[in-house]
Design a protein around this motif. Structure first.
Motif, PDB file in Angstrom:
ATOM      1  N   VAL A   1       2.490  13.466   1.344  1.00 28.55           N
ATOM      2  CA  VAL A   1       1.362  12.744   0.737  1.00 28.55           C
ATOM      3  C   VAL A   1       0.039  13.139   1.398  1.00 28.55           C
ATOM      4  O   VAL A   1      -1.003  13.191   0.748  1.00 28.55           O
ATOM      5  CB  VAL A   1       1.578  11.213   0.826  1.00 28.55           C
ATOM      6  N   ARG A   2       0.080  13.470   2.699  1.00 27.36           N
ATOM      7  CA  ARG A   2      -1.159  13.884   3.366  1.00 27.36           C
ATOM      8  C   ARG A   2      -1.703  15.155   2.717  1.00 27.36           C
ATOM      9  O   ARG A   2      -2.903  15.282   2.479  1.00 27.36           O
ATOM     10  CB  ARG A   2      -0.924  14.097   4.856  1.00 27.36           C
TER      11      ARG A   2
ATOM     12  N   ARG B   1       9.616  12.895  13.420  1.00 27.77           N
ATOM     13  CA  ARG B   1       9.819  13.891  12.370  1.00 27.77           C
ATOM     14  C   ARG B   1      10.987  14.794  12.768  1.00 27.77           C
ATOM     15  O   ARG B   1      11.416  15.629  12.027  1.00 27.77           O
ATOM     16  CB  ARG B   1       8.541  14.707  12.145  1.00 27.77           C
TER      17      ARG B   1
ATOM     18  N   ARG C   1       0.329   8.135  20.231  1.00 26.42           N
ATOM     19  CA  ARG C   1       0.853   9.346  19.597  1.00 26.42           C
ATOM     20  C   ARG C   1       1.384  10.230  20.719  1.00 26.42           C
ATOM     21  O   ARG C   1       0.621  10.960  21.376  1.00 26.42           O
ATOM     22  CB  ARG C   1      -0.240  10.049  18.788  1.00 26.42           C
TER      23      ARG C   1
ATOM     24  N   ARG D   1      10.621  12.466  -4.658  1.00 23.82           N
ATOM     25  CA  ARG D   1      10.165  11.356  -5.515  1.00 23.82           C
ATOM     26  C   ARG D   1       8.931  11.789  -6.309  1.00 23.82           C
ATOM     27  O   ARG D   1       7.879  11.142  -6.269  1.00 23.82           O
ATOM     28  CB  ARG D   1       9.903  10.094  -4.690  1.00 23.82           C
TER      29      ARG D   1
ATOM     30  N   GLY E   1       3.447  13.422   7.219  1.00 21.80           N
ATOM     31  CA  GLY E   1       2.663  13.034   6.044  1.00 21.80           C
ATOM     32  C   GLY E   1       3.410  12.218   5.010  1.00 21.80           C
ATOM     33  O   GLY E   1       2.916  12.024   3.897  1.00 21.80           O
ATOM     34  N   THR E   2       4.593  11.701   5.355  1.00 26.02           N
ATOM     35  CA  THR E   2       5.356  10.926   4.365  1.00 26.02           C
ATOM     36  C   THR E   2       4.955   9.447   4.353  1.00 26.02           C
ATOM     37  O   THR E   2       5.397   8.697   3.483  1.00 26.02           O
ATOM     38  CB  THR E   2       6.877  11.021   4.640  1.00 26.02           C
ATOM     39  N   GLY E   3       4.166   9.016   5.347  1.00 31.37           N
ATOM     40  CA  GLY E   3       3.717   7.628   5.354  1.00 31.37           C
ATOM     41  C   GLY E   3       4.338   6.788   6.466  1.00 31.37           C
ATOM     42  O   GLY E   3       4.344   5.562   6.386  1.00 31.37           O
ATOM     43  N   LYS E   4       4.819   7.429   7.527  1.00 33.72           N
ATOM     44  CA  LYS E   4       5.460   6.677   8.617  1.00 33.72           C
ATOM     45  C   LYS E   4       4.445   5.781   9.335  1.00 33.72           C
ATOM     46  O   LYS E   4       4.735   4.622   9.619  1.00 33.72           O
ATOM     47  CB  LYS E   4       6.133   7.641   9.617  1.00 33.72           C
ATOM     48  N   SER E   5       3.249   6.315   9.608  1.00 33.29           N
ATOM     49  CA  SER E   5       2.238   5.496  10.300  1.00 33.29           C
ATOM     50  C   SER E   5       1.813   4.334   9.408  1.00 33.29           C
ATOM     51  O   SER E   5       1.644   3.204   9.888  1.00 33.29           O
ATOM     52  CB  SER E   5       1.007   6.329  10.660  1.00 33.29           C
ATOM     53  N   LEU E   6       1.622   4.648   8.133  1.00 31.39           N
ATOM     54  CA  LEU E   6       1.249   3.585   7.180  1.00 31.39           C
ATOM     55  C   LEU E   6       2.283   2.454   7.242  1.00 31.39           C
ATOM     56  O   LEU E   6       1.936   1.272   7.336  1.00 31.39           O
ATOM     57  CB  LEU E   6       1.179   4.202   5.783  1.00 31.39           C
TER      58      LEU E   6
ATOM     59  N   LEU F   1       0.397   7.939  -7.154  1.00 33.21           N
ATOM     60  CA  LEU F   1      -0.277   8.303  -5.907  1.00 33.21           C
ATOM     61  C   LEU F   1      -1.649   8.929  -6.203  1.00 33.21           C
ATOM     62  O   LEU F   1      -2.648   8.580  -5.562  1.00 33.21           O
ATOM     63  CB  LEU F   1       0.583   9.298  -5.111  1.00 33.21           C
TER      64      LEU F   1
ATOM     65  N   ASP G   1       0.818  -1.227   0.000  1.00 34.24           N
ATOM     66  CA  ASP G   1       0.000   0.000   0.000  1.00 34.24           C
ATOM     67  C   ASP G   1       0.845   1.268   0.000  1.00 34.24           C
ATOM     68  O   ASP G   1       0.317   2.363  -0.183  1.00 34.24           O
ATOM     69  CB  ASP G   1      -0.939   0.024   1.223  1.00 34.24           C
ATOM     70  N   PHE G   2       2.133   1.125   0.264  1.00 36.01           N
ATOM     71  CA  PHE G   2       3.022   2.290   0.171  1.00 36.01           C
ATOM     72  C   PHE G   2       3.264   2.509  -1.327  1.00 36.01           C
ATOM     73  O   PHE G   2       4.093   1.857  -1.952  1.00 36.01           O
ATOM     74  CB  PHE G   2       4.331   2.037   0.924  1.00 36.01           C
ATOM     75  N   VAL G   3       2.486   3.428  -1.896  1.00 33.77           N
ATOM     76  CA  VAL G   3       2.486   3.600  -3.350  1.00 33.77           C
ATOM     77  C   VAL G   3       3.768   4.292  -3.817  1.00 33.77           C
ATOM     78  O   VAL G   3       4.218   5.257  -3.188  1.00 33.77           O
ATOM     79  CB  VAL G   3       1.245   4.433  -3.775  1.00 33.77           C
TER      80      VAL G   3
HETATM   81  N1  LIG Z   1       3.488   6.113  -0.130  1.00 31.41           N
HETATM   82  C1  LIG Z   1       2.187   6.263   0.193  1.00 31.41           C
HETATM   83  N2  LIG Z   1       1.262   5.598  -0.499  1.00 31.41           N
HETATM   84  C2  LIG Z   1      -0.052   5.764  -0.232  1.00 31.41           C
HETATM   85  N3  LIG Z   1      -0.530   6.564   0.731  1.00 31.41           N
HETATM   86  C3  LIG Z   1       0.352   7.234   1.455  1.00 31.41           C
HETATM   87  C4  LIG Z   1       1.753   7.107   1.237  1.00 31.41           C
HETATM   88  N4  LIG Z   1       2.374   7.882   2.140  1.00 31.41           N
HETATM   89  C5  LIG Z   1       1.422   8.456   2.869  1.00 31.41           C
HETATM   90  N5  LIG Z   1       0.204   8.066   2.465  1.00 31.41           N
HETATM   91  C6  LIG Z   1      -1.085   8.527   3.004  1.00 31.41           C
HETATM   92  O1  LIG Z   1      -0.881   9.858   3.452  1.00 31.41           O
HETATM   93  C7  LIG Z   1      -1.521  10.073   4.712  1.00 31.41           C
HETATM   94  C8  LIG Z   1      -0.484  10.424   5.756  1.00 31.41           C
HETATM   95  O2  LIG Z   1       0.356   9.296   6.008  1.00 31.41           O
HETATM   96  P1  LIG Z   1       0.881   8.911   7.464  1.00 31.41           P
HETATM   97  O3  LIG Z   1      -0.128   9.290   8.509  1.00 31.41           O
HETATM   98  O4  LIG Z   1       1.330   7.510   7.425  1.00 31.41           O
HETATM   99  O5  LIG Z   1       2.112   9.916   7.560  1.00 31.41           O
HETATM  100  P2  LIG Z   1       3.091  10.181   8.779  1.00 31.41           P
HETATM  101  O6  LIG Z   1       4.441  10.296   8.201  1.00 31.41           O
HETATM  102  O7  LIG Z   1       2.874   9.154   9.848  1.00 31.41           O
HETATM  103  O8  LIG Z   1       2.590  11.596   9.274  1.00 31.41           O
HETATM  104  P3  LIG Z   1       2.779  12.273  10.737  1.00 31.41           P
HETATM  105  O9  LIG Z   1       4.254  12.386  10.988  1.00 31.41           O
HETATM  106  O10 LIG Z   1       2.122  13.614  10.574  1.00 31.41           O
HETATM  107  O11 LIG Z   1       2.070  11.388  11.721  1.00 31.41           O
HETATM  108  C9  LIG Z   1      -2.280   8.796   5.019  1.00 31.41           C
HETATM  109  O12 LIG Z   1      -3.593   8.928   4.491  1.00 31.41           O
HETATM  110  C10 LIG Z   1      -1.512   7.734   4.249  1.00 31.41           C
HETATM  111  O13 LIG Z   1      -2.311   6.627   3.961  1.00 31.41           O
END
Ligand SMILES: Nc1ncnc2c1ncn2[C@@H]1O[C@H](COP(=O)(O)OP(=O)(O)OP(=O)(O)O)[C@@H](O)[C@H]1O
Length: 456
Positions: free
Chosen positions: A278-279, A202, A117, A235, A92-97, A242, A60-62
């Motif tokens: 990405v957010r 972060r 959190r 990227r 918003g880079t996708g760390k939680s994902l 995305l 799912d990490f696109v």
């Molecule tokens: N590579 C990706 N592919 C698909 N969706 C992504 C990707 N990276 C982020 N997202 C989407 O972007 C949103 C933010 O991602 P996420 O919460 O994982 O970021 P984060 O780095 O944990 O942010 P924070 O530091 O603010 O908590 C979510 O909806 C997530 O699904």
């Protein structure tokens, strides 16, 4: 045929009983109950299957850029291990994902993934939230309350924003992770915990170590499997994929017809720097999706939304916001003996108007949140004439958001506003009323800090 003799005590065959008119209604009722039971069993099994379905998988990490592929390769590799993982990257880079995906791909996937959190829970509550009741106090009847570490036993603990963990709790966490033991109330006994840690940040933890704000031993303990999650601007080639996935997801969640992106709009997105990563892209697409009726989004559809987002981004890079990214939490002194290391972070109370305003801008972006932000922010010293709690309540003519997630968020916000109004701003009472923990309430208030401010 070799038939097993029937035990004289076993019930008479159903056909013989059913033939008896006096038991017929009973047999019908039994059949109904049996059908209901089967149905409930099926539903339960389905619910359990759905619950176990991972929220995110590594796929799912696109992105197919070399940087995105490297992130996915590292995520697959660390999923095989039990060592701590550190996810480093901008918001918003996708760390939680990735944290969810790594847990789902690990051998602990069937066990719980418990998230804290850290930045959203006040320091004064963090100790109990993480470790449960203090071992220094006498055992009490309500000690069944478990800290999140204990809840994660057998599974994974995801500490989001570990850089915000106070120093004293860093030491405690390190001790538990090393010894795999947690002392119980009364201090006489301890229980074993088996938890895998995934942490995200972060902030630049190495720099925090140099400045004495983060323990070096915890940093090195976490740095065993570090993954740098790259910002979107590094990227740009992933934006097209995305956009496709995010637009599809928005349509599916909202039950709306699909939309696509025109070539000029894609070029405009690729020229942007994406401070919210990405957010921010997702939020922008959601607004564009809901704003127009055309099935193809054009550069003209995106231009006003991108201009508004730039105002927000500029506000975020202002001095206070910058201090919050690289510096410490705003701290207030705690009375001696209050159990923590001399600081407590209050999400909204106790901060100056300027800080609270900055928190609003640097806080997590929620779907549609940019639309709600004023383009010319109110001067911090200007007192608000609007009761933030009252204004959060549903108004007769308020248009309901279209997507399910936005609607759910709106209802949650309304419920919290209502509870705070009914309890006259008493958070402990509000949490009780909502049947959630205080820490959960604080976590939610970090998303809507305006609800936590009292107008009086
Ligand atoms: N590579 C990706 N592919 C698909 N969706 C992504 C990707 N990276 C982020 N997202 C989407 O972007 C949103 C933010 O991602 P996420 O919460 O994982 O970021 P984060 O780095 O944990 O942010 P924070 O530091 O603010 O908590 C979510 O909806 C997530 O699904």
């Amino acid at each position: 045929m070799n038939e097993k003799p029937r035990d004289s005590d076993s019930p008479a065959p159903r056909s013989r009983l059913a033939a008896d008119p006096s038991v017929e209604p009973l047999m019908d009722r039994l059949a109904c109950l049996q059908a209901e039971l089967d149905d409930t069993r099926r539903q339960l099994a389905l619910a359990q299957r759905l619950q176990r379905r991972p929220e995110h998988r590594i796929i799912d990490f696109v992105g197919s850029s070399p940087l995105a592929q490297e992130v996915k390769r590292q995520a697959r590799r660390v999923a095989q291990s039990d060592a701590p993982v550190l996810l480093m990257g901008e918001p918003g880079t996708g760390k939680s994902l990735l944290a969810h995906a790594i847990h789902a791909a690990s051998r602990r996937a069937a066990q719980p993934l418990v998230t804290v959190r850290v930045s959203a829970v006040p320091a004064a509550l963090l100790d109990e939230e993480l470790f449960g009741p203090s071992p220094d106090r006498a055992p009490r009847a309500d000690d069944s309350f478990a800290g999140r570490l204990q809840l994660a036993d057998g599974g994974t603990l995801f500490l989001d924003e570990i850089g915000d963990l106070p120093l004293a709790l860093q030491a405690k966490l390190l001790h538990v992770l090393r010894s795999q033991e947690m002392p119980m109330p009364g201090g006489w006994t301890s229980r074993t915990v088996n938890v895998r840690l995934i942490a995200s940040t972060r902030r630049d933890l190495a720099d925090m170590v140099r400045r004495g704000c983060f323990r070096a031993d915890l940093y090195y303990g976490l740095h065993v499997l570090p993954i740098r999650v790259p910002p979107l601007r590094e990227r740009i080639e992933d934006i097209e994929a995305l956009v496709e996935v995010l637009l599809e997801d928005l349509a599916r969640r909202g039950g709306l017809p699909p939309k696509s992106l025109g070539a000029s709009a894609l070029a405009a997105l690729q020229r942007r720097r994406w401070p919210g990563n990405v957010r921010e892209l997702r939020d922008l697409l959601e607004q564009a999706f809901l704003a127009g009726s055309s099935p193809v989004l054009t550069a003209a559809d995106l231009a006003p939304l991108m201009a508004a987002a730039t105002v927000v981004a500029d506000a975020r890079s202002g001095p206070t916001a910058a201090a919050m990214e690289v510096g410490e939490r705003p701290a207030v002194a705690m009375p001696a003996g209050s159990g923590n290391v001399g600081e407590a972070w209050l999400p909204t109370q106790g901060r100056s108007g300027a800080e609270a305003g900055a928190a609003l801008r640097v806080g997590p972006w929620t779907p549609g949140s940019m639309a709600a932000l004023p383009l010319s922010p109110r001067r911090p010293e200007e007192p608000s004439r609007v009761d933030p709690v009252q204004s959060a309540l549903p108004s007769e003519d308020a248009a309901a958001p279209a997507t399910l997630s936005a609607r759910k968020a709106q209802l949650e916000r309304e419920a919290i506003a209502n509870a705070l109004r009914r309890t006259k701003g008493n958070r402990v009472a509000a949490a009780r009323l909502l049947a959630i923990s205080r820490a959960t309430l604080y976590e939610k208030l970090a998303r809507w800090p305006e609800l936590g401010r009292r107008s009086d």
